[in-house]
Design an enzyme around this catalytic site. Sequence first.
Site, mmCIF file in Angstrom:
data_model
loop_
_atom_site.group_PDB
_atom_site.id
_atom_site.type_symbol
_atom_site.label_atom_id
_atom_site.label_comp_id
_atom_site.label_asym_id
_atom_site.label_seq_id
_atom_site.Cartn_x
_atom_site.Cartn_y
_atom_site.Cartn_z
ATOM 1 N N LYS A 235 47.313 38.452 64.472
ATOM 2 C CA LYS A 235 45.859 38.436 64.711
ATOM 3 C C LYS A 235 45.414 39.801 65.242
ATOM 4 C CE LYS A 235 42.332 35.698 67.170
ATOM 5 N NZ LYS A 235 42.108 34.624 68.173
ATOM 6 N N SER B 283 39.123 30.950 66.525
ATOM 7 C CA SER B 283 38.909 32.294 66.053
ATOM 8 C C SER B 283 40.088 32.865 65.251
ATOM 9 C CB SER B 283 38.642 33.209 67.242
ATOM 10 O OG SER B 283 39.771 33.282 68.078
ATOM 11 N N SER C 7 41.549 28.388 69.793
ATOM 12 C CA SER C 7 41.528 29.352 68.694
ATOM 13 C C SER C 7 42.807 29.437 67.865
ATOM 14 C CB SER C 7 41.183 30.748 69.228
ATOM 15 O OG SER C 7 39.803 30.869 69.426
#
Lengths: 486, 489
Positions: free
Chosen positions: B83, B158, B182
């Site tokens: 990420k 996210s 997330s």
Amino acid sequence: MSDYLTTIGLEVHAQVRTASKMFDACSTDYAGGAPNQCISVVSLGLPGALPVINQRAIELAALTGLAINCTVQLHSVFARKSYIYPDLPKGYQISQYDQPICTDGWITIEGDDGQPRRIGIERLHIEEDTGRLVHYPDGTSLIDYNRSGMPLMEIVSKPDIASPEEAKRYFQKLRQILMWIGVNSGNMEEGALRCDANVSVRPASQQAFGTKVEIKNMNSFRAVERALVYEVERQIDVLESGGSITQETRGWNEAQGITVGQRSKEFAHDYRYFAEPDLPPLIFEPAWVEARQAELPELPDVRCARFIADYALSQQDADLLTTDRAVADYFETAVDAARAIQGTPKDVANWILGEGFRLLNDSNEESTNLGTRMPVAHLINVMDLLAQGKITRTVAKQVFEASFQNGQPPDQIVAEQGLTQISDTDALATLAREVIANNPKAVDEYRRGKKTAIQFLVGQIMKATRGQANPQTARTVLEAELDTDA
Amino acid sequence: MGHPSDLYTMTISAASAALEAGDISAVELTEAVLRRIDAVEPQIQAFLTVTADHARLQAQEADTRRSQHGRLSMLDGIPLAIKDVICTHGVRTTCGSRMLDTFVPPYDATVMVRLNQAGAVLVGKTNCDEFAMGSSTENSAFQITRNPWNTDCVPGGSSGGSAAVVAAGQALGSLGSDTGGSIRQPAALCGICGLKPTYGRVSRYGLVAFGSSLDQIGPMGRTVRDLALLLSVIAGHDPLDSTSAQQAVPDYVGSLTGDIRKLRIGVPQEYFVEGIDSGVEQVTREAIAVLRDLGAEIIDVSLPHTRYALPVYYIIAPAEASANLARYDGVRYGSRAAAETMWDEIEQTRGAYFGPEVRRRIMLGTYALSAGYYDAYYKRAQQVRTLFRRDFEQVFAKVDMLATPTSPTVAFPIGQRVDDPLAMYLSDIFTMTANLAGIPGLVLPCGFCDHLPVGLQLLGRPFDEATLLRTGDAYQQTTSWHTYQPTLS
């Protein structure tokens, strides 16, 4: 003026002397180097960087707290203090807020009446220093982050200080203690020690404190005193002319000798403090605090009193000898060593405060240099040569100076330069006759009853022997010659 | 796995075994993944940066190691995606924000140091909501990532990019970060597995901070076993993160015994409430029934303060974020607006390069911490936060773990909730309590609803990831939901 009372509180910021910064392994050794050399992921506040507490900085903060009679809290908390300024790379400063590491202390200063006065200390907390923003005339601003993340203690006094002179003495006393215990360099020019003041005045008849004004940017003891004298007068003038004091922050302008308004209360920062989620609270066992207590050296005031009691020194001599810990240590080492040669503490003190301080002052050196310039062994050597009558007091001072300057042992200097005291009556009698023959005026005065005129003739013998003559012997020989001739 | 072009579909543990046996090479595996990225990335848009050259080099090194003196770990030669809120030395790390468009970290996050030491191959940095603020990855300043199961739907967020790449075969596993759900919510919406470890289990050093007391990095993968492999490498104390725990790291892979008999699993009534999609509830209850069939005891429990989670979360997380994001002033790195004065420059930089959701949360958090409001908001929220901890402590005295839905709905259409922040916030309603209480949460696929995946969430005691993983793995040994793969043309 006498109708008004002054109330002052000082906030002193002192960098803590550690090898690495407050929250990471970044070196603190940037003095004298180029900008932005001592920086790191953490001290630049790069995205993702996290703080780690410098254990030694915490120990030294607690040590300082104990030195100024604070309570070391067994539980304290770091907090984020938010404000935006480019020299603050994270946009917040890691500090302490409602739970500081040390609280409720005091130090003793000399009050304006000459009596000891206790000034209360509200708190001591730990935080990180900011970088330094440098503005140029063309409008550009550059930032040096070397200082960013330096360990810093903020020491906040109670509003116990009653005059600008006391404020100066409080700041001086605090500096003495911080340097004494080795936590701070005391260097105000480099910003290692800084001071802000809160000051208010009120009519003597009024109970409640007046409106306080914060004064910043005072970079020396003198500036603290001058700024506060100015500010107290300014506030009284405002009140006298029927005005009222605005709560604000004012900056000291050294060149113009005035304080200038910077920020009023309406524009005061809202720092939005909250507990720092990246750091655990500081939790100490009582044993940990005891270990800090054990680390605490004998403090200057205690040592000063002991010097007076143990060594029969005057208050003034004892004060001077305990201004600086290195000097006090030097003195005591020398006192111990002097015992073997029947030297008294007073002798030792006289040598240090007389010749030692004079020479340091002449060469503009820190008093901490005394031990390297004039090792205790060399001092004892001079004292011994004098006590044994091998050199005169005049020569002793010359030898001290020579040894101080070139580091040679005094006995070696005496031997090489042939400075041994002349006590030989025959040799001096020859000289005395020459002096008598060459100074008829003084001889005449002496013979006409002005016995003090012999001092001049002794001086001539000392001069001729470059101070090596035993003055007592010279006098006796002169008297014998003068009386014989008559 | 037969044909080299299908290698990207392998699980980490299968690929690792094949590498160990010499059946495949790391280069073949990495090339297969890179070809898959070329093929499907135009549809998925999950990567912000693909590090193909870097990956090829790492894969060659892995093969050299393997032939010369053996592999460094089970992850040696395994292609992973990270990420884009996790700092990678020399590889652009944007946090999905224009603010950090050009930011190249001069250091590796601790998880990257550990993955590198384990020999993992980095194939790229994945898209996410800006600074991890969002639940659909639509708040990315750069691109909209598509759900591989239905490219008209969001992947969740996210960590939507990290979830989508695993679902679409563009990496064998990935790392995400989880502040309120997330990792778990996008894992559920993309039909993969994801674990938010206990707060302090994995170092946050190098994770760009959002809500410092809530953030945790965690693994994402196709099987629970793969999560165990990844967690084994990234977990453990880090002297650079003062909030990382000293606790020893257990043998996560060794704990996968398949045996969950006598395990007591609580089902909290507050997680099956109005607003949850009936299909999602049904699939979740069926999954819980499977756990019962495997010998676990299912017990109804209550977490009475659950309904306060959303307001408490939306005070604490933005408050911490408002301080964490204060550093982006354009002075030292990242984007900088041009202006006359220093202050204008800072103001305009923050106005121009933060997106609307980030600005909204900075304002929320600044307000909650302001003088005069602190006691009513931030302080109060912290007090209520302790009630969640107590709820969990009390319930974990009775049960070994909890089973709940992950999100009230399956993946929703792109654009549906972008103008309704509250509706967006509600998609994390079942996940944020774990962050507030600091406990671990595992999500694994447990069926479909409207042709979109549903995830089962298991919440455990602090530092008891092993029991969660054992349970998830036992479930996957008797079910096949984790083997389903989306069809992409």
